[in-house]
Design a protein around this motif. Structure first.
Motif, short mmCIF file in Angstrom:
data_model
loop_
_atom_site.label_atom_id
_atom_site.label_comp_id
_atom_site.label_asym_id
_atom_site.label_seq_id
_atom_site.Cartn_x
_atom_site.Cartn_y
_atom_site.Cartn_z
N SER A 24 0.79 -1.08 0.20
CA SER A 24 -0.15 0.23 -0.09
C SER A 24 0.81 1.43 0.06
O SER A 24 1.96 1.36 0.63
CB SER A 24 -0.80 -0.03 1.22
N PRO A 25 0.44 2.35 -0.64
CA PRO A 25 1.13 3.68 -0.47
C PRO A 25 1.51 4.18 0.95
O PRO A 25 2.56 4.62 0.91
CB PRO A 25 0.19 4.48 -1.25
N ARG A 26 0.48 3.95 1.64
CA ARG A 26 0.78 4.12 3.05
C ARG A 26 1.84 3.61 3.69
O ARG A 26 3.04 4.05 4.42
CB ARG A 26 -0.42 4.20 4.13
N VAL A 27 1.95 2.21 3.61
CA VAL A 27 3.00 1.37 4.15
C VAL A 27 4.31 1.78 3.43
O VAL A 27 5.55 1.86 4.10
CB VAL A 27 2.84 -0.04 3.86
N PHE A 28 4.20 1.86 2.01
CA PHE A 28 5.54 2.32 1.44
C PHE A 28 6.18 3.41 1.66
O PHE A 28 7.33 3.80 2.08
CB PHE A 28 5.34 2.32 -0.16
N GLY A 29 5.37 4.58 1.81
CA GLY A 29 5.85 5.97 2.36
C GLY A 29 6.38 5.74 3.84
O GLY A 29 7.59 6.40 4.21
N ALA A 72 5.26 5.75 -6.15
CA ALA A 72 6.36 5.56 -5.67
C ALA A 72 7.49 6.67 -5.73
O ALA A 72 8.19 7.16 -5.11
CB ALA A 72 6.92 4.20 -6.03
N TRP A 73 7.57 7.09 -7.17
CA TRP A 73 8.68 7.86 -7.39
C TRP A 73 8.53 9.18 -6.86
O TRP A 73 9.72 9.66 -6.12
CB TRP A 73 8.96 8.07 -8.95
N PRO A 74 7.42 9.88 -6.69
CA PRO A 74 7.46 11.07 -5.86
C PRO A 74 7.68 11.01 -4.55
O PRO A 74 8.57 11.93 -4.05
CB PRO A 74 5.81 11.74 -6.10
N ILE A 75 7.53 9.89 -3.77
CA ILE A 75 7.99 9.80 -2.40
C ILE A 75 9.34 9.68 -2.28
O ILE A 75 10.30 10.51 -1.53
CB ILE A 75 7.49 8.58 -1.83
N MET A 76 10.02 9.03 -3.22
CA MET A 76 11.64 8.64 -3.22
C MET A 76 12.50 9.85 -3.53
O MET A 76 13.45 10.29 -3.11
CB MET A 76 12.02 7.63 -4.09
N ARG A 77 11.82 10.55 -4.89
CA ARG A 77 12.38 11.82 -5.21
C ARG A 77 12.52 12.60 -4.26
O ARG A 77 13.61 13.48 -4.02
CB ARG A 77 11.56 12.14 -6.51
N PHE A 211 8.29 -6.83 5.24
CA PHE A 211 8.52 -5.47 6.18
C PHE A 211 7.48 -4.67 6.06
O PHE A 211 7.71 -3.57 6.39
CB PHE A 211 10.04 -5.34 5.98
N THR A 212 6.04 -5.03 6.15
CA THR A 212 5.18 -4.08 6.10
C THR A 212 4.94 -3.76 7.67
O THR A 212 4.27 -2.69 7.79
CB THR A 212 3.85 -4.82 5.39
N ASP A 213 5.26 -4.58 8.52
CA ASP A 213 5.31 -4.15 9.86
C ASP A 213 6.33 -2.90 9.99
O ASP A 213 7.73 -3.34 10.11
CB ASP A 213 5.44 -5.29 10.96
N ILE A 214 6.00 -1.87 10.17
CA ILE A 214 7.23 -0.81 10.41
C ILE A 214 8.20 -0.98 11.67
O ILE A 214 9.49 -0.75 11.32
CB ILE A 214 6.65 0.56 10.23
N ALA A 215 7.58 -1.35 12.48
CA ALA A 215 8.48 -1.78 13.73
C ALA A 215 9.47 -2.63 13.35
O ALA A 215 10.83 -2.65 13.60
CB ALA A 215 7.71 -2.16 15.09
N ARG A 216 9.18 -3.82 12.66
CA ARG A 216 10.02 -4.86 12.49
C ARG A 216 11.00 -4.35 11.19
O ARG A 216 12.24 -4.57 11.11
CB ARG A 216 9.25 -6.12 11.70
#
Length: 254
Positions: A24-29, A72-77, A211-216
């Motif tokens: 998901s975009p939220r998790v990727f961010g 994805a690219w706007p976040i990484m850029r 690794f979608t669990d951000i703590a992990r």
């Protein structure tokens, strides 16, 4: 050198679509923000050809879905990250149509978007022409899929293509030898991190669905995630062994 490794992150689609190849975009961010806050250097994909002497990260995407461009690219850029996207060159501007693809199929970027992204600094690698299992092809068909894919992309972008990813991670000695004739590196789907002695034509990656669990994910970034990674690797080996046993003893159909 202690701590020398390359964490090669593997993504496909950044969307709310179902399945393990969508995040998901939220998790990727959140994953990208955690990476930025970790202080680990995110290096150019060319670092895969000569892994750095300190722990570093490379971000990779397979297939070239349109959400790479829009999400994805706007976040990484904005974070200053340079990723690599592996393209099935004969399918650009169409939708995924290979074995195991999503239903409904997800759209792939057209060449106009690829060219725009390349101008903005995104690196592109080859991912075959038609996304077949390369390990099943004849030598002639294999060389065509491997070599021509990079040539197609180079012709569009006006720059050499140095990196390859076999579809499904399906490889063999013949596939690796073929890729080595045309590219500097090849990444697969084998779970792990690349050490200094890693095989440049079978580089392991970290499947980011794990690794979608951000703590992990933060634990891994901090160097405290070895036990979790080892568990995932063991479970993969067990599953692979079980699948081979099923195939071995399955009745032959005529």
């Amino acid at each position: 050198m202690a701590g020398a490794q390359l964490d090669i992150l593997m993504y496909h689609s950044i969307s709310d679509d179902p399945g393990p190849t969508s995040i998901s975009p939220r998790v990727f961010g959140e994953q990208m923000q955690a990476l930025a806050e970790s202080g680990l250097p995110v290096v150019s994909p060319d670092a895969m050809a000569k892994p750095p002497l300190t722990r570093s990260v490379v971000i990779t995407f397979d297939d070239g879905f349109t959400d790479f461009d829009s999400v994805a690219w706007p976040i990484m850029r904005d974070l200053g990250f340079t990723p690599i996207v592996y393209l099935p060159s004969g399918l650009m501007g169409q939708s995924e149509n290979w074995v195991g693809c999503n239903t409904p199929p997800r759209p792939l970027m057209g060449w106009d978007r690829v060219e725009k992204l390349a101008a903005e600094g995104v690196v592109f690698g080859a991912h075959s022409i038609t996304h077949p299992d390369l390990s099943t092809l004849s030598p002639t068909a294999l060389d065509h899929e491997v070599f021509r894919s990079g040539q197609d992309i180079a012709a569009r972008l006006g720059q050499p293509v140095r990196h390859f990813a076999p579809p499904y991670g399906a490889t063999s000695a013949a596939v690796q030898q073929c890729v080595a004739r045309h590219y500097a590196t090849s990444v697969g789907t084998r779970l792990g991190v690349a050490k200094l002695n890693a095989d440049l034509y079978d580089l392991p990656r970290l499947e980011m669905f794990y690794f979608t669990d951000i703590a992990r994910w933060k634990s891994h970034l901090s160097g405290r995630g070895n036990a979790y990674l080892a568990t995932r690797q063991a479970l993969r080996r067990i599953r692979s062994t079980a699948m081979r046993s099923i195939e071995k003893f399955a009745p032959t159909r005529h």
